[in-house]
Design a protein around this motif. Structure first.
Motif, PDB file in Angstrom:
ATOM      1  N   ALA A  94       7.814   0.084  10.277  1.00  0.00           N
ATOM      2  CA  ALA A  94       7.021  -0.924  10.994  1.00  0.00           C
ATOM      3  C   ALA A  94       7.719  -2.280  10.950  1.00  0.00           C
ATOM      4  CB  ALA A  94       5.631  -1.026  10.373  1.00  0.00           C
ATOM      5  N   PHE A  95       7.559  -3.040  12.007  1.00  0.00           N
ATOM      6  CA  PHE A  95       8.187  -4.353  12.116  1.00  0.00           C
ATOM      7  C   PHE A  95       7.872  -5.239  10.924  1.00  0.00           C
ATOM      8  CE2 PHE A  95       7.766  -8.818  13.226  1.00  0.00           C
ATOM      9  CZ  PHE A  95       9.057  -9.109  13.625  1.00  0.00           C
ATOM     10  N   PHE A  96       6.586  -5.343  10.566  1.00  0.00           N
ATOM     11  CA  PHE A  96       6.192  -6.241   9.489  1.00  0.00           C
ATOM     12  C   PHE A  96       6.712  -5.773   8.127  1.00  0.00           C
ATOM     13  CE2 PHE A  96       3.213  -7.472  12.830  1.00  0.00           C
ATOM     14  CZ  PHE A  96       3.487  -8.829  12.869  1.00  0.00           C
ATOM     15  N   THR A  97       6.929  -4.481   7.983  1.00  0.00           N
ATOM     16  CA  THR A  97       7.541  -3.965   6.757  1.00  0.00           C
ATOM     17  C   THR A  97       8.987  -4.419   6.680  1.00  0.00           C
ATOM     18  OG1 THR A  97       6.073  -2.035   6.760  1.00  0.00           O
ATOM     19  CG2 THR A  97       8.116  -1.863   5.477  1.00  0.00           C
ATOM     20  N   VAL A  98       9.703  -4.281   7.766  1.00  0.00           N
ATOM     21  CA  VAL A  98      11.110  -4.716   7.807  1.00  0.00           C
ATOM     22  C   VAL A  98      11.190  -6.223   7.592  1.00  0.00           C
ATOM     23  CG1 VAL A  98      13.183  -4.890   9.245  1.00  0.00           C
ATOM     24  CG2 VAL A  98      11.814  -2.806   9.285  1.00  0.00           C
ATOM     25  N   ALA A  99      10.307  -6.970   8.227  1.00  0.00           N
ATOM     26  CA  ALA A  99      10.309  -8.431   8.072  1.00  0.00           C
ATOM     27  C   ALA A  99      10.044  -8.818   6.621  1.00  0.00           C
ATOM     28  CB  ALA A  99       9.267  -9.059   8.996  1.00  0.00           C
ATOM     29  N   ALA A 100       9.133  -8.130   5.953  1.00  0.00           N
ATOM     30  CA  ALA A 100       8.820  -8.442   4.560  1.00  0.00           C
ATOM     31  C   ALA A 100      10.012  -8.150   3.649  1.00  0.00           C
ATOM     32  CB  ALA A 100       7.597  -7.648   4.105  1.00  0.00           C
ATOM     33  N   VAL A 101      10.673  -7.024   3.868  1.00  0.00           N
ATOM     34  CA  VAL A 101      11.845  -6.685   3.050  1.00  0.00           C
ATOM     35  C   VAL A 101      12.974  -7.670   3.324  1.00  0.00           C
ATOM     36  CG1 VAL A 101      13.594  -4.928   2.554  1.00  0.00           C
ATOM     37  CG2 VAL A 101      11.215  -4.247   2.889  1.00  0.00           C
ATOM     38  N   ALA A 102      13.190  -7.986   4.584  1.00  0.00           N
ATOM     39  CA  ALA A 102      14.235  -8.952   4.932  1.00  0.00           C
ATOM     40  C   ALA A 102      13.963 -10.290   4.250  1.00  0.00           C
ATOM     41  CB  ALA A 102      14.315  -9.135   6.445  1.00  0.00           C
ATOM     42  N   GLY A 103      12.716 -10.732   4.274  1.00  0.00           N
ATOM     43  CA  GLY A 103      12.358 -11.985   3.614  1.00  0.00           C
ATOM     44  C   GLY A 103      12.612 -11.934   2.121  1.00  0.00           C
ATOM     45  N   ALA A 104      12.281 -10.819   1.494  1.00  0.00           N
ATOM     46  CA  ALA A 104      12.494 -10.664   0.054  1.00  0.00           C
ATOM     47  C   ALA A 104      13.980 -10.681  -0.296  1.00  0.00           C
ATOM     48  CB  ALA A 104      11.851  -9.365  -0.437  1.00  0.00           C
ATOM     49  N   LEU A 105      14.808 -10.267   0.661  1.00  0.00           N
ATOM     50  CA  LEU A 105      16.253 -10.220   0.429  1.00  0.00           C
ATOM     51  C   LEU A 105      16.981 -11.453   0.959  1.00  0.00           C
ATOM     52  CD1 LEU A 105      16.875  -6.476   1.326  1.00  0.00           C
ATOM     53  CD2 LEU A 105      16.894  -7.512  -0.963  1.00  0.00           C
ATOM     54  N   GLY A 106      16.251 -12.338   1.627  1.00  0.00           N
ATOM     55  CA  GLY A 106      16.875 -13.533   2.181  1.00  0.00           C
ATOM     56  C   GLY A 106      17.692 -13.266   3.432  1.00  0.00           C
ATOM     57  N   LEU A 107      17.347 -12.203   4.151  1.00  0.00           N
ATOM     58  CA  LEU A 107      18.040 -11.866   5.399  1.00  0.00           C
ATOM     59  C   LEU A 107      17.206 -12.330   6.591  1.00  0.00           C
ATOM     60  CD1 LEU A 107      19.036  -8.160   4.683  1.00  0.00           C
ATOM     61  CD2 LEU A 107      20.552 -10.135   4.665  1.00  0.00           C
ATOM     62  N   SER A 108      17.860 -12.828   7.623  1.00  0.00           N
ATOM     63  CA  SER A 108      17.141 -13.199   8.834  1.00  0.00           C
ATOM     64  C   SER A 108      16.954 -11.961   9.712  1.00  0.00           C
ATOM     65  CB  SER A 108      17.907 -14.267   9.617  1.00  0.00           C
ATOM     66  OG  SER A 108      19.042 -13.703  10.245  1.00  0.00           O
ATOM     67  N   MET A 109      15.923 -11.984  10.516  1.00  0.00           N
ATOM     68  CA  MET A 109      15.694 -10.874  11.443  1.00  0.00           C
ATOM     69  C   MET A 109      16.819 -10.805  12.474  1.00  0.00           C
ATOM     70  SD  MET A 109      13.133  -9.264  10.316  1.00  0.00           S
ATOM     71  CE  MET A 109      12.598  -8.212  11.659  1.00  0.00           C
ATOM     72  N   ASP A 110      17.349 -11.970  12.864  1.00  0.00           N
ATOM     73  CA  ASP A 110      18.483 -11.971  13.797  1.00  0.00           C
ATOM     74  C   ASP A 110      19.659 -11.206  13.197  1.00  0.00           C
ATOM     75  OD1 ASP A 110      17.156 -13.417  15.752  1.00  0.00           O
ATOM     76  OD2 ASP A 110      17.927 -15.344  15.046  1.00  0.00           O
ATOM     77  N   ARG A 111      19.913 -11.445  11.929  1.00  0.00           N
ATOM     78  CA  ARG A 111      21.013 -10.762  11.241  1.00  0.00           C
ATOM     79  C   ARG A 111      20.791  -9.252  11.218  1.00  0.00           C
ATOM     80  NH1 ARG A 111      23.975 -11.139   6.365  1.00  0.00           N
ATOM     81  NH2 ARG A 111      25.388  -9.382   6.440  1.00  0.00           N
TER      82      ARG A 111
END
Length: 86
Positions: free
Chosen positions: A56-73
Motif C-alpha cells: 500500500a502507498f501509505f505503508t511505503v511512505a511510512a517506511v520511506a519516512g522512517a529511513l529518510g528516503l523521499s518518495m521521489d527517490r
C-alpha cells in the motif's frame, strides 16, 4: 473479487523496492525500522523480500519516512532502467 496476476514488470518493481529499502535500512534492525514506520516487522520483511510486491502507498511512505528516503527517490530507483542505489 478476483485479483489479476501481477506482470513480470510489477514483480520486478516490487523486488527493486525491497532491495532499495533493505539497503537503506543498513545496520538498523528490521524491528526498529518497522516500529518507527508503524508497521509490523513481518510486513517489512514481506516487502523487502518481494513477497509483497505491491504494498500500500501509505505503508511505503511510512517506511520511506522512517529511513529518510523521499518518495521521489523511491520512484526513480524503482524504474526498470534505474540502477538500485541506497
Amino acid at each position: 473479487m478476483v485479483r489479476t496476476p501481477l506482470t513480470p514488470e510489477e514483480r520486478e518493481r516490487g523486488e527493486r523496492l525491497g532491495r532499495l529499502l533493505r539497503e537503506a535500512r543498513g545496520g538498523r534492525s528490521m524491528t526498529e525500522v518497522a516500529a518507527s514506520a508503524g508497521i509490523s516487522a513481518e510486513t517489512l520483511r514481506k516487502i523487502e523480500t518481494g513477497r509483497a510486491p505491491t504494498p500500500a502507498f501509505f505503508t511505503v511512505a511510512a517506511v520511506a519516512g522512517a529511513l529518510g528516503l523521499s518518495m521521489d527517490r523511491l520512484v526513480e530507483s524503482c524504474e526498470p532502467s534505474a540502477p538500485v542505489a541506497a
